[in-house]
Enzyme design. Structure first.
Site, PDB file in Angstrom:
ATOM      1  N   TRP A  82      23.313   9.232  -8.760  1.00 46.18           N
ATOM      2  CA  TRP A  82      23.250  10.184  -9.844  1.00 46.18           C
ATOM      3  C   TRP A  82      24.470  10.613  -9.816  1.00 46.18           C
ATOM      4  O   TRP A  82      25.086  10.850 -11.401  1.00 46.18           O
ATOM      5  CB  TRP A  82      22.394  11.552  -8.870  1.00 46.18           C
ATOM      6  CG  TRP A  82      21.335  11.075  -8.122  1.00 46.18           C
ATOM      7  CD1 TRP A  82      20.981  11.178  -6.724  1.00 46.18           C
ATOM      8  CD2 TRP A  82      20.169  11.130  -8.804  1.00 46.18           C
ATOM      9  NE1 TRP A  82      19.978  11.350  -7.025  1.00 46.18           N
ATOM     10  CE2 TRP A  82      18.975  11.081  -8.023  1.00 46.18           C
ATOM     11  CE3 TRP A  82      19.798  11.122 -10.207  1.00 46.18           C
ATOM     12  CZ2 TRP A  82      17.652  11.003  -8.288  1.00 46.18           C
ATOM     13  CZ3 TRP A  82      18.520  10.854 -10.641  1.00 46.18           C
ATOM     14  CH2 TRP A  82      17.866  10.998  -9.596  1.00 46.18           C
ATOM     15  N   GLY A 110       4.468  -2.289  -5.110  1.00 47.54           N
ATOM     16  CA  GLY A 110       2.731  -1.645  -4.934  1.00 47.54           C
ATOM     17  C   GLY A 110       2.893  -0.442  -3.983  1.00 47.54           C
ATOM     18  O   GLY A 110       3.196   1.101  -4.235  1.00 47.54           O
ATOM     19  N   GLY A 111       1.526   0.116  -3.168  1.00 48.01           N
ATOM     20  CA  GLY A 111       1.381   1.009  -2.849  1.00 48.01           C
ATOM     21  C   GLY A 111       0.026   1.835  -2.816  1.00 48.01           C
ATOM     22  O   GLY A 111      -0.469   1.717  -3.610  1.00 48.01           O
ATOM     23  N   GLU A 153      -3.477  -2.651  -3.071  1.00 50.81           N
ATOM     24  CA  GLU A 153      -3.936  -1.554  -2.293  1.00 50.81           C
ATOM     25  C   GLU A 153      -5.323  -1.389  -3.084  1.00 50.81           C
ATOM     26  O   GLU A 153      -4.677  -0.799  -4.019  1.00 50.81           O
ATOM     27  CB  GLU A 153      -3.557  -0.633  -0.723  1.00 50.81           C
ATOM     28  CG  GLU A 153      -2.331  -1.510  -0.956  1.00 50.81           C
ATOM     29  CD  GLU A 153      -2.134   0.036   0.761  1.00 50.81           C
ATOM     30  OE1 GLU A 153      -2.563   0.817   0.538  1.00 50.81           O
ATOM     31  OE2 GLU A 153      -0.814  -0.174   0.617  1.00 50.81           O
ATOM     32  N   TYR A 154      -5.925  -1.982  -3.398  1.00 57.73           N
ATOM     33  CA  TYR A 154      -5.788  -3.325  -2.430  1.00 57.73           C
ATOM     34  C   TYR A 154      -6.798  -4.452  -4.027  1.00 57.73           C
ATOM     35  O   TYR A 154      -7.664  -3.937  -4.652  1.00 57.73           O
ATOM     36  CB  TYR A 154      -7.333  -3.481  -1.374  1.00 57.73           C
ATOM     37  CG  TYR A 154      -6.739  -2.908  -0.466  1.00 57.73           C
ATOM     38  CD1 TYR A 154      -5.561  -3.142   0.245  1.00 57.73           C
ATOM     39  CD2 TYR A 154      -7.103  -1.513  -0.367  1.00 57.73           C
ATOM     40  CE1 TYR A 154      -5.651  -2.700   1.762  1.00 57.73           C
ATOM     41  CE2 TYR A 154      -6.471  -0.472   0.542  1.00 57.73           C
ATOM     42  CZ  TYR A 154      -5.770  -1.878   1.848  1.00 57.73           C
ATOM     43  OH  TYR A 154      -5.134  -0.359   2.966  1.00 57.73           O
ATOM     44  N   THR A 226      -2.409  -2.283  10.284  1.00 56.30           N
ATOM     45  CA  THR A 226      -3.741  -1.610  11.385  1.00 56.30           C
ATOM     46  C   THR A 226      -3.891  -0.199  11.798  1.00 56.30           C
ATOM     47  O   THR A 226      -2.740   0.171  13.035  1.00 56.30           O
ATOM     48  CB  THR A 226      -3.588  -2.666  12.712  1.00 56.30           C
ATOM     49  OG1 THR A 226      -2.412  -2.970  12.669  1.00 56.30           O
ATOM     50  CG2 THR A 226      -4.357  -4.129  12.212  1.00 56.30           C
ATOM     51  N   TYR A 227      -3.985   0.610  11.022  1.00 51.54           N
ATOM     52  CA  TYR A 227      -3.442   1.958  11.206  1.00 51.54           C
ATOM     53  C   TYR A 227      -4.208   2.780   9.398  1.00 51.54           C
ATOM     54  O   TYR A 227      -4.726   2.488   8.943  1.00 51.54           O
ATOM     55  CB  TYR A 227      -1.689   2.818  10.503  1.00 51.54           C
ATOM     56  CG  TYR A 227      -0.498   2.164   9.746  1.00 51.54           C
ATOM     57  CD1 TYR A 227      -1.016   1.975   8.352  1.00 51.54           C
ATOM     58  CD2 TYR A 227      -0.300   1.057  10.634  1.00 51.54           C
ATOM     59  CE1 TYR A 227      -0.514   1.664   7.556  1.00 51.54           C
ATOM     60  CE2 TYR A 227       0.985   0.562   9.402  1.00 51.54           C
ATOM     61  CZ  TYR A 227       0.375   0.888   8.060  1.00 51.54           C
ATOM     62  OH  TYR A 227       1.497  -0.352   7.151  1.00 51.54           O
ATOM     63  N   ASP A 228      -4.833   3.984   9.901  1.00 51.44           N
ATOM     64  CA  ASP A 228      -5.226   4.952   9.062  1.00 51.44           C
ATOM     65  C   ASP A 228      -6.753   4.754   8.826  1.00 51.44           C
ATOM     66  O   ASP A 228      -7.587   4.336   7.918  1.00 51.44           O
ATOM     67  CB  ASP A 228      -5.353   4.300   7.916  1.00 51.44           C
ATOM     68  CG  ASP A 228      -3.402   5.506   7.636  1.00 51.44           C
ATOM     69  OD1 ASP A 228      -2.834   6.055   8.132  1.00 51.44           O
ATOM     70  OD2 ASP A 228      -2.593   4.522   6.009  1.00 51.44           O
ATOM     71  N   TRP A 387       6.017   1.073   9.964  1.00 55.95           N
ATOM     72  CA  TRP A 387       5.649   2.393   8.774  1.00 55.95           C
ATOM     73  C   TRP A 387       5.394   3.870   9.414  1.00 55.95           C
ATOM     74  O   TRP A 387       4.788   3.899   9.960  1.00 55.95           O
ATOM     75  CB  TRP A 387       4.436   2.208   8.346  1.00 55.95           C
ATOM     76  CG  TRP A 387       4.449   3.017   6.802  1.00 55.95           C
ATOM     77  CD1 TRP A 387       4.473   4.785   6.720  1.00 55.95           C
ATOM     78  CD2 TRP A 387       4.737   3.294   5.978  1.00 55.95           C
ATOM     79  NE1 TRP A 387       4.453   5.650   5.637  1.00 55.95           N
ATOM     80  CE2 TRP A 387       4.937   4.419   4.763  1.00 55.95           C
ATOM     81  CE3 TRP A 387       5.331   2.172   4.878  1.00 55.95           C
ATOM     82  CZ2 TRP A 387       5.427   4.266   3.484  1.00 55.95           C
ATOM     83  CZ3 TRP A 387       6.285   2.383   3.409  1.00 55.95           C
ATOM     84  CH2 TRP A 387       5.771   3.901   2.786  1.00 55.95           C
TER      85      TRP A 387
END
Length: 465
Positions: A82, A110-111, A153-154, A226-228, A387
């Protein structure tokens, strides 16, 4: 004669191995650029807070894909600070490599919120793909990244805006990225850019979006998220990241666990050694809704250990401020400050959960992380993705388990190698330790390790006989 030939071949394989590296399980950590912008010191995480030896790879999350077929930063301070003379977030994260030269830093593109935007255009035809790949190589080299982590995704997901061509287009994109990364490295003499991805864990997402056997040829490694598996969007309690399923679970959810998801990828043709399992430093938190007959902890525990109770998203944590999600350190604080928030262990799923009259949280702790890493090693997978760094207890002040307890639990267990890998390191390698992708022309190490192990193991047997 045959024995003499085999012995000499094995000796040559070990003596001619010039990789000068030991086997290391991958520990891929995500750094979220927005975490550096939080206002309080507890939840804010900047690159300077990170132990350079905690991870083998760090993925900077996220970059984005523009309709003009180029990569771009999400935040203004990713490229430049900044103030006039301050460093941008890219440069600050890459400074960790000055302390740990074996660390590899990739740009994750992405994400979830990015969804299929930009990716649809990129994968539409060969010309667009080639343009995007050329632009990506320039962007990655200009900003000194070690590779690209593709987090679309995805592909194939209509609910995420993916177009009909996206499944085959994804394969073409990945192949061209791999080919041109190799060509660029050959022409310039630079270390080849790594190509990795973050991918779906649910079978319907995998089958709809990936030509698994083909795309796995081109990635250095494949990280399965392998979560959510469950969250407040379902309107009932469910664990965020179970290691195994429940026997009486509905058929629809029977594969919504780490063991089953990894089996799907292997079943569809991806080599185990290229696969990373996913680990989360957060839990999915639910505010319980009253049901007839469900009035206290005892009756809740009788009903599937509180799995499947009607619930909505719990209130946001006071630090991370996202409804239905709590960081590991926020969960520790809730447990310590309120004795009614009791921790239970789900035997079938091999994970902990917090349960009280009003709150339910499915999360991971040191015990479950250690079990998951043991599972990883027993099944021959190549590593873990985590994550994300800002969601762990960075100082250790909340959980009293040391700094970054979730990430360090994974690291500590993965540093304990199975006997066959320890023996292999002693027989066929020297005392240097390098990151995985520096071995075998930056291809994944485990396949080569398995081949070398076979020769060394065979040598042991022949000599014994």
């Amino acid at each position: 004669m045959i024995i003499w030939i085999i012995v000499n071949q094995v000796q040559a394989n070990c003596q001619n191995d010039t990789s000068q590296s030991k086997f290391v399980y991958r520990r891929v950590c995500y750094f979220a650029n927005w975490a550096a912008k939080r206002t309080d010191n507890i939840s804010r995480l900047i690159p300077e807070d990170i132990d350079p030896f905690l991870c083998t790879h760090i993925n900077f999350a996220f970059g984005k894909v523009l309709e003009s077929l180029i990569l771009a930063p999400y935040e203004e301070d990713d490229l430049k600070g900044w103030t006039l003379n301050s460093k941008g977030m890219y440069e600050r994260l890459l400074t960790l490599k000055e302390i740990n030269p074996d660390l590899r830093v990739l740009l994750s593109v992405g994400g979830w919120t990015h969804a299929s935007r930009g990716f649809n255009d990129v994968s539409k035809n060969d010309a667009n793909i080639k343009t995007f790949v050329n632009n990506s190589i320039k962007f990655l080299r200009d900003n000194k990244f070690d590779g690209l982590d593709l987090d679309w995704e995805y592909p194939g997901a209509k609910d995420q805006g993916a177009e009909p061509h996206s499944k085959t287009g994804y394969t073409k994109l990945v192949k061209k990225l791999s080919e041109m990364f190799q060509e660029e490295a050959t022409q310039t003499g630079k270390e080849r850019l790594l190509l990795t991805c973050a991918t779906a864990a649910a079978r319907h997402r995998i089958e709809a979006g990936y030509e698994v056997k083909e795309v796995c040829k081109y990635f250095d490694f494949v990280s399965v998220m392998t979560y959510d598996y469950h969250g407040s969007w379902e309107g009932k309690t469910g664990h965020n990241s179970p290691l195994y399923g429940m026997r009486k679970e509905r058929k629809k959810f029977r594969e919504w666990n780490i063991n089953s998801s990894m089996n799907v990828w292997v079943e569809l043709g991806c080599p185990k050694e290229k696969l990373n399992i996913g680990l989360s430093a957060y839990g999915r938190a639910f505010s319980l809704l009253r049901e007839p007959g469900i009035t206290n902890n005892k009756s809740m525990r009788k009903k599937k250990s509180s799995i499947g109770l009607k619930a909505g998203a719990a209130e946001p944590g006071k630090y991370t401020r996202e409804a239905g999600v709590l960081s590991y350190y926020e969960i520790c604080e809730l447990i310590q400050k309120n004795s009614s928030n009791r921790v239970y262990w789900h035997r079938e799923m091999s994970v902990p959960y917090v349960s009280s009259k009003t709150l339910w949280i499915g999360y991971d702790n040191i015990r479950s992380v250690t079990l998951k890493m043991q599972f990883l090693k027993e099944h021959g997978y190549g590593g873990v993705i985590m994550w994300s760094l800002d969601l762990d207890d960075k100082t250790g002040e909340f959980c009293n388990e040391g700094s970054f307890p979730i990430f360090n639990a994974a690291k500590n267990e993965l540093l304990i190698l199975p006997d066959y890998l320890s023996n292999l390191n002693e027989k066929c390698f020297d005392n240097n330790t390098l990151s995985i992708e520096q071995f075998d022309s930056q291809s994944t190490i485990i396949g080569a390790i398995n081949r070398n192990f076979f020769f060394c193991f065979l040598l042991d047997i022949i000599i014994y006989i």
